[in-house]
Scaffold this active site. Structure first.
Site, PDB file in Angstrom:
ATOM      1  NE  ARG A 189      31.187  42.496  35.820  1.00  0.00           N
ATOM      2  CZ  ARG A 189      32.298  42.732  36.511  1.00  0.00           C
ATOM      3  NH1 ARG A 189      32.218  43.052  37.791  1.00  0.00           N
ATOM      4  NH2 ARG A 189      33.471  42.669  35.942  1.00  0.00           N
ATOM      5  CB  THR A 246      42.973  43.819  41.138  1.00  0.00           C
ATOM      6  OG1 THR A 246      42.220  45.032  40.947  1.00  0.00           O
ATOM      7  CG2 THR A 246      44.429  44.097  40.800  1.00  0.00           C
ATOM      8  N   GLY A 247      41.381  43.879  38.411  1.00  0.00           N
ATOM      9  CA  GLY A 247      41.270  44.284  37.009  1.00  0.00           C
ATOM     10  C   GLY A 247      39.920  43.883  36.466  1.00  0.00           C
ATOM     11  N   GLY A 306      37.281  41.692  35.555  1.00  0.00           N
ATOM     12  CA  GLY A 306      36.967  40.318  35.931  1.00  0.00           C
ATOM     13  C   GLY A 306      36.666  39.411  34.757  1.00  0.00           C
ATOM     14  N   GLY A 309      31.612  39.662  38.697  1.00  0.00           N
ATOM     15  CA  GLY A 309      32.969  39.644  38.155  1.00  0.00           C
ATOM     16  C   GLY A 309      33.713  38.420  38.664  1.00  0.00           C
ATOM     17  CG  ASP A 310      37.960  38.829  38.906  1.00  0.00           C
ATOM     18  OD1 ASP A 310      37.266  39.862  39.003  1.00  0.00           O
ATOM     19  OD2 ASP A 310      39.185  38.830  39.104  1.00  0.00           O
ATOM     20  CB  THR A 353      39.412  43.974  43.025  1.00  0.00           C
ATOM     21  OG1 THR A 353      38.426  44.135  42.021  1.00  0.00           O
ATOM     22  CG2 THR A 353      39.040  42.839  43.962  1.00  0.00           C
TER      23      THR A 353
HETATM   24  N1  GLY Z   1      37.884  42.458  39.373  1.00  0.00           N
HETATM   25  C1  GLY Z   1      36.640  42.913  39.795  1.00  0.00           C
HETATM   26  C2  GLY Z   1      35.590  42.895  38.811  1.00  0.00           C
HETATM   27  O1  GLY Z   1      35.837  42.833  37.615  1.00  0.00           O
HETATM   28  O2  GLY Z   1      34.458  42.975  39.210  1.00  0.00           O
END
Ligand code: GLY
Length: 336
Positions: free
Chosen positions: A214, A237-238, A240, A216-217, A186
């Site tokens: 879905r 990042t990673g 989420g 994410g974060d 990300t």
């Molecule tokens: N960090 C981005 C996601 O998990 O979508």
């Protein structure tokens, strides 16, 4: 993880963050503390080596007297436009239905304003749509068809819902019926402007072959991004799912509010999450942070999270310290 060849972005004169505070040159000699290398705005920090050109664009905008929001948006648009980036923008890996669904948010320290879009399909620059949600509506977040209708109404640039290369890969994936593994990165980009204000943005195509819908974060304020003009900003990042359950970037900023250096705030957030999570350190999460004093830092689970830092005197990729079990002892406090 994405197939981006991160190492090739590293400069020959490798530098490293040591003990969270020092930068080390290629021969291993410690250089000035980070705070002395920067300590002044403008300062731009982003995730991964692919954030470096985004930072440099953001700095260019600030030097031309653009606003902090202009800088964040322009920087992230660089990454969203990269046809080789398989985890940000419309060149990203699609969801399980073969459609790229993009998540993004933007936040302004002044006014504590935020805008966000989730599961947006068919538009090239979700960061710009997120900014329009913030500036043109009374809401913070629009998702799915509503976000797309809003983007269309405001004339945002459209693009294909999946690239030909990613569509072919998706067809192979579907034929093999493999599980979707962690396969994405990300861009989170945070900036301190010459006026001492803090801004940030975040953008991703998210977990490749994810379930349609879905989130994410990355579109979640306090998850993938948090900005507080009294303190500083943090981005994530990673995976989420492992950030949003802990309000990860909110926690980083709160640790900085208590007086921690951004580096220590990132490390302590990872330690906190790893101590609580049943997975311990097997979380695949990374944080970046900066504060109003112009200090910055980052940390990740495992090793090798690289992030980009740009200010008037340098622009470089730095390797963050990894956090391991040895660092905190037993983990997995919520194992039951
Ligand atoms: N960090 C981005 C996601 O998990 O979508």
């Amino acid at each position: 993880m994405s197939k981006m060849p991160r190492r090739k972005f590293l400069s020959g004169a490798a530098t490293a963050l040591v003990g969270g505070r020092l930068i080390q040159n290629a021969s291993g000699a410690p250089m000035l503390p980070v705070a002395e290398l920067t300590g002044a705005a403008p300062l731009i920090v982003s995730t991964w080596p692919f954030g470096k050109p985004a930072n440099e664009k953001a700095l260019e905008v600030l030097r031309a007297n653009g606003s902090g929001l202009d800088a964040v948006e322009a920087g992230i648009r660089v990454t969203e436009s990269d046809p080789n980036n398989a985890s940000v923008g419309l060149a990203g890996i699609p969801n399980a239905d073969g459609v790229v669904q993009l998540d993004s948010c933007i936040m302004s320290g002044p006014g504590h304003r935020a805008g966000s879009v989730g599961a947006l399909s068919g538009f090239r620059h979700p960061i710009s749509v997120a900014r329009a949600v913030m500036e043109k509506t009374k809401h913070v977040m629009l998702v799915g068809d509503g976000a797309a209708a809003f983007a269309a109404k405001h004339g945002f640039e459209k693009g294909p819902k999946v690239s030909p290369g990613q569509f072919a890969a998706w067809k192979r994936w579907k034929a093999e019926q493999k599980r979707a593994e962690k396969n994405h990165d990300t861009i989170a980009l945070i900036a301190l402007t010459p006026s001492g204000d803090v801004f940030g943005g975040c953008s991703t195509s998210g977990w490749g072959y994810k379930l349609p819908g879905r989130l994410g974060d990355s579109p979640i304020i306090g998850g993938g991004l948090y900005v507080d003009n009294e303190v500083g900003a943090a981005g994530a990042t990673g995976l989420g799912e492992n950030v949003m359950r802990y309000c990860g970037t909110f926690l980083v900023v709160e640790f900085m509010r208590q007086g921690m250096h951004p580096q220590d705030a990132c490390l302590e957030t990872i330690r906190r999450i790893a101590r609580l999570d049943p997975k311990g350190f097997d979380l695949s999460i990374n944080f970046i942070a900066l504060d109003r004093k112009g200090r910055f830092g980052a940390a990740g689970t495992g090793t090798g999270f690289e992030y980009s830092v740009t200010c008037p005197s340098f622009s470089r990729v730095i390797q963050s310290p990894g956090v391991t079990t040895a660092d905190i002892g037993p983990v997995g406090g919520n194992r039951k």
